[in-house]
Write a protein that holds these residues in place. Structure first.
Motif, PDB file in Angstrom:
ATOM      1  N   UNK A  43       0.852  -1.181   0.000  1.00 33.24           N
ATOM      2  CA  UNK A  43       0.000   0.000   0.000  1.00 33.24           C
ATOM      3  C   UNK A  43       0.897   1.243   0.000  1.00 33.24           C
ATOM      4  N   UNK A  44       0.300   2.404  -0.279  1.00 36.99           N
ATOM      5  CA  UNK A  44       1.066   3.649  -0.323  1.00 36.99           C
ATOM      6  C   UNK A  44       0.364   4.707   0.522  1.00 36.99           C
ATOM      7  N   UNK A  45       0.899   5.921   0.539  1.00 39.23           N
ATOM      8  CA  UNK A  45       0.345   6.966   1.407  1.00 39.23           C
ATOM      9  C   UNK A  45      -1.092   7.324   1.046  1.00 39.23           C
ATOM     10  N   UNK A 223      -2.222  15.459  -7.124  1.00 43.59           N
ATOM     11  CA  UNK A 223      -2.573  14.394  -6.191  1.00 43.59           C
ATOM     12  C   UNK A 223      -1.465  14.191  -5.166  1.00 43.59           C
ATOM     13  N   UNK A 224      -1.858  14.060  -3.907  1.00 41.55           N
ATOM     14  CA  UNK A 224      -0.875  13.853  -2.851  1.00 41.55           C
ATOM     15  C   UNK A 224      -0.420  12.397  -2.831  1.00 41.55           C
ATOM     16  N   UNK A 225       0.845  12.172  -2.434  1.00 44.32           N
ATOM     17  CA  UNK A 225       1.330  10.812  -2.218  1.00 44.32           C
ATOM     18  C   UNK A 225       2.362  10.341  -3.212  1.00 44.32           C
ATOM     19  N   UNK A 226       2.702  11.224  -4.172  1.00 41.68           N
ATOM     20  CA  UNK A 226       3.704  10.848  -5.168  1.00 41.68           C
ATOM     21  C   UNK A 226       4.858  11.837  -5.154  1.00 41.68           C
ATOM     22  N   UNK A 227       6.062  11.293  -5.205  1.00 37.53           N
ATOM     23  CA  UNK A 227       7.261  12.112  -5.342  1.00 37.53           C
ATOM     24  C   UNK A 227       7.677  12.072  -6.806  1.00 37.53           C
ATOM     25  N   UNK A 228       8.784  12.713  -7.128  1.00 39.80           N
ATOM     26  CA  UNK A 228       9.274  12.689  -8.515  1.00 39.80           C
ATOM     27  C   UNK A 228       9.604  11.276  -8.965  1.00 39.80           C
ATOM     28  N   UNK A 229       9.981  10.426  -8.011  1.00 41.98           N
ATOM     29  CA  UNK A 229      10.353   9.047  -8.369  1.00 41.98           C
ATOM     30  C   UNK A 229       9.176   8.085  -8.290  1.00 41.98           C
ATOM     31  N   UNK A 230       7.978   8.591  -7.955  1.00 42.10           N
ATOM     32  CA  UNK A 230       6.797   7.723  -7.922  1.00 42.10           C
ATOM     33  C   UNK A 230       6.089   7.733  -6.582  1.00 42.10           C
ATOM     34  N   UNK A 231       5.209   6.754  -6.388  1.00 44.59           N
ATOM     35  CA  UNK A 231       4.397   6.679  -5.174  1.00 44.59           C
ATOM     36  C   UNK A 231       5.264   6.461  -3.934  1.00 44.59           C
ATOM     37  N   UNK A 232       4.789   6.992  -2.810  1.00 45.69           N
ATOM     38  CA  UNK A 232       5.455   6.780  -1.524  1.00 45.69           C
ATOM     39  C   UNK A 232       4.813   5.553  -0.881  1.00 45.69           C
ATOM     40  N   UNK A 233       5.519   4.429  -0.948  1.00 44.21           N
ATOM     41  CA  UNK A 233       4.977   3.153  -0.460  1.00 44.21           C
ATOM     42  C   UNK A 233       5.222   2.970   1.035  1.00 44.21           C
ATOM     43  N   UNK A 234       4.378   2.170   1.662  1.00 37.88           N
ATOM     44  CA  UNK A 234       4.531   1.877   3.081  1.00 37.88           C
ATOM     45  C   UNK A 234       5.633   0.845   3.316  1.00 37.88           C
TER      46      UNK A 234
END
Length: 411
Positions: A43-45, A223-234
């Motif tokens: 899952x991600x943020x 959209x919140x939860x993504x950095x330049x390198x992609x989704x911020x995963x848990x």
């Protein structure tokens, strides 16, 4: 306070299907479910908001259930997609289900259920006769999630997704007394189809209802939860705790109060106090610090949070050499990175390629002024080659320009 009032205050509540039935849900401390798509093995943020909603349900005396789409995930939800999804390999989908089931058990601590159990003994003829017969095709064609795809084309499998997820709700209503489905605002069409199937199966006096949560966006509309390198995963194998820490710490002042409300369970007074302190001295980033601290400790634990502080301080002071190799790598992955399969570079070529300078002549000046280090060793000649054989842990090297500018090279 109630569950609904809490969602409203936190800016999470988007829409409800029926106010009277929502009130019945609250008064009777009834069961609710949230579905999670096993499109990845973490899952991600963005999903983290829904994990907190499960916790809020529990806190206000309801029975929350997390449904993992072991069946629906094999098709893929067309909601919000302009083109057909690439289908997951069956074994990959099963592995994803196991991984996110564990995450939901760890983070939400609620009952989990794999919807493949609903369909494992059902034939396609059973489904078409008993469920397909309940919903008119014209009804499905009016759904935005389907209507928006008709021009470009939609496969029968994705066309059927809305009906299958709808039956999930009907099955849970009948077998587990679940009367509320909660989803993101893009799930309205799927939720209302479930309520329509329940109406056909159980009559107009049913208590089924739906509620949607606002998708979390930043002040710039993204959209919140993504950095330049992609989704911020848990899962730390995809997103290191330090990368998550940096991402949260670097959120804009305009967004941080919304994020504290949406992504933490800090109470109203505490959030109010944090924001008052923050506005008094914005440069101290008090609100961002608390946001990062709260989420990091919740997801990765106190030790990882303290490790992130140590790495952050080393970067700020330009003293990454004090970190061990693993900490050093985590610190540098959030900085400019040059990935290569080539085994050797002249230092001037490498400086230009990794972005430390714009030209070889600028690189010469930096070396002449003793401003370039590779793996903490001073570079005093333009004839030096940097090779993969001298990398740290046979994995990475780093360039230090001046006192605080770092560049990562992964071999």
């Amino acid at each position: 306070m109630s569950f609904i009032k809490e969602l409203k205050w936190r800016g999470l509540l988007n829409n409800v299907t029926n106010q009277d039935k929502i009130q019945y849900f609250e008064q009777n401390h009834a069961s609710a479910y949230i579905g999670f798509d096993p499109s990845a093995d973490s899952l991600h943020l963005g999903n983290y908001i829904m994990i907190l909603v499960l916790r809020w349900l529990k806190k206000f005396g309801h029975n929350p259930i997390a449904i993992i789409g072991g069946a629906t995930g094999q098709i893929g939800d067309p909601s919000g997609k302009k083109t057909e999804r690439v289908m997951l390999d069956i074994q990959k989908a099963k592995n994803n289900v196991l991984a996110i089931t564990k995450q939901l058990t760890d983070y939400a601590q609620v009952e989990t259920f794999n919807n493949s159990e609903i369909y494992q003994d059902m034939t396609i003829f059973d489904f078409l006769r008993n469920i397909g017969k309940l919903i008119n095709v014209n009804y499905l064609l009016e759904k935005d999630i389907i209507k928006s795809r008709l021009e470009l084309g939609i496969s029968y499998s994705e066309f059927s997704y809305n009906l299958i997820q709808g039956y999930d709700f009907a099955w849970l209503y009948g077998h587990k007394s679940v009367i509320l489905q909660i989803g993101g605002s893009d799930q309205w069409g799927n939720i209302t189809t479930g309520i329509e199937i329940i109406r056909k199966m159980y009559g107009d006096k049913n208590q089924a209802c739906g509620l949607t949560i606002n998708l979390l966006t930043k002040s710039d509309g993204t959209k919140f939860g993504k950095s330049e390198s992609g989704a911020i995963y848990l899962d730390k194998k995809y997103t290191s705790p330090f990368t998550m820490y940096q991402f949260l710490y670097n959120q804009a002042d305009a967004d941080v109060e919304k994020l504290l409300k949406s992504l933490t369970m800090l109470d109203r007074q505490e959030i109010t106090n944090i924001m008052q302190e923050h506005h008094h001295v914005p440069a101290k980033r008090i609100a961002q610090t608390r946001l990062a601290q709260t989420i990091l400790i919740d997801i990765h634990g106190q030790n990882e949070y303290e490790r992130c502080l140590k790495i952050s301080e080393a970067l700020f002071k330009g003293q990454v050499e004090a970190l061990n190799p693993n900490e050093l790598y985590d610190a540098l992955t959030s900085l400019p990175t040059f990935q290569t399969t080539q085994s050797s570079y002249n230092i001037l070529d490498l400086l230009v390629r990794c972005g430390a300078c714009s030209s070889k002549s600028e690189g010469r000046k930096l070396i002449d002024s003793h401003s370039i280090y590779v793996n903490n060793k001073l570079i005093d000649s333009i004839n030096i080659d940097v090779t993969a054989t001298t990398s740290i842990n046979h994995k990475f090297s780093y360039i230090k320009k001046g006192k605080k500018h770092y560049y990562l090279i992964t071999w």
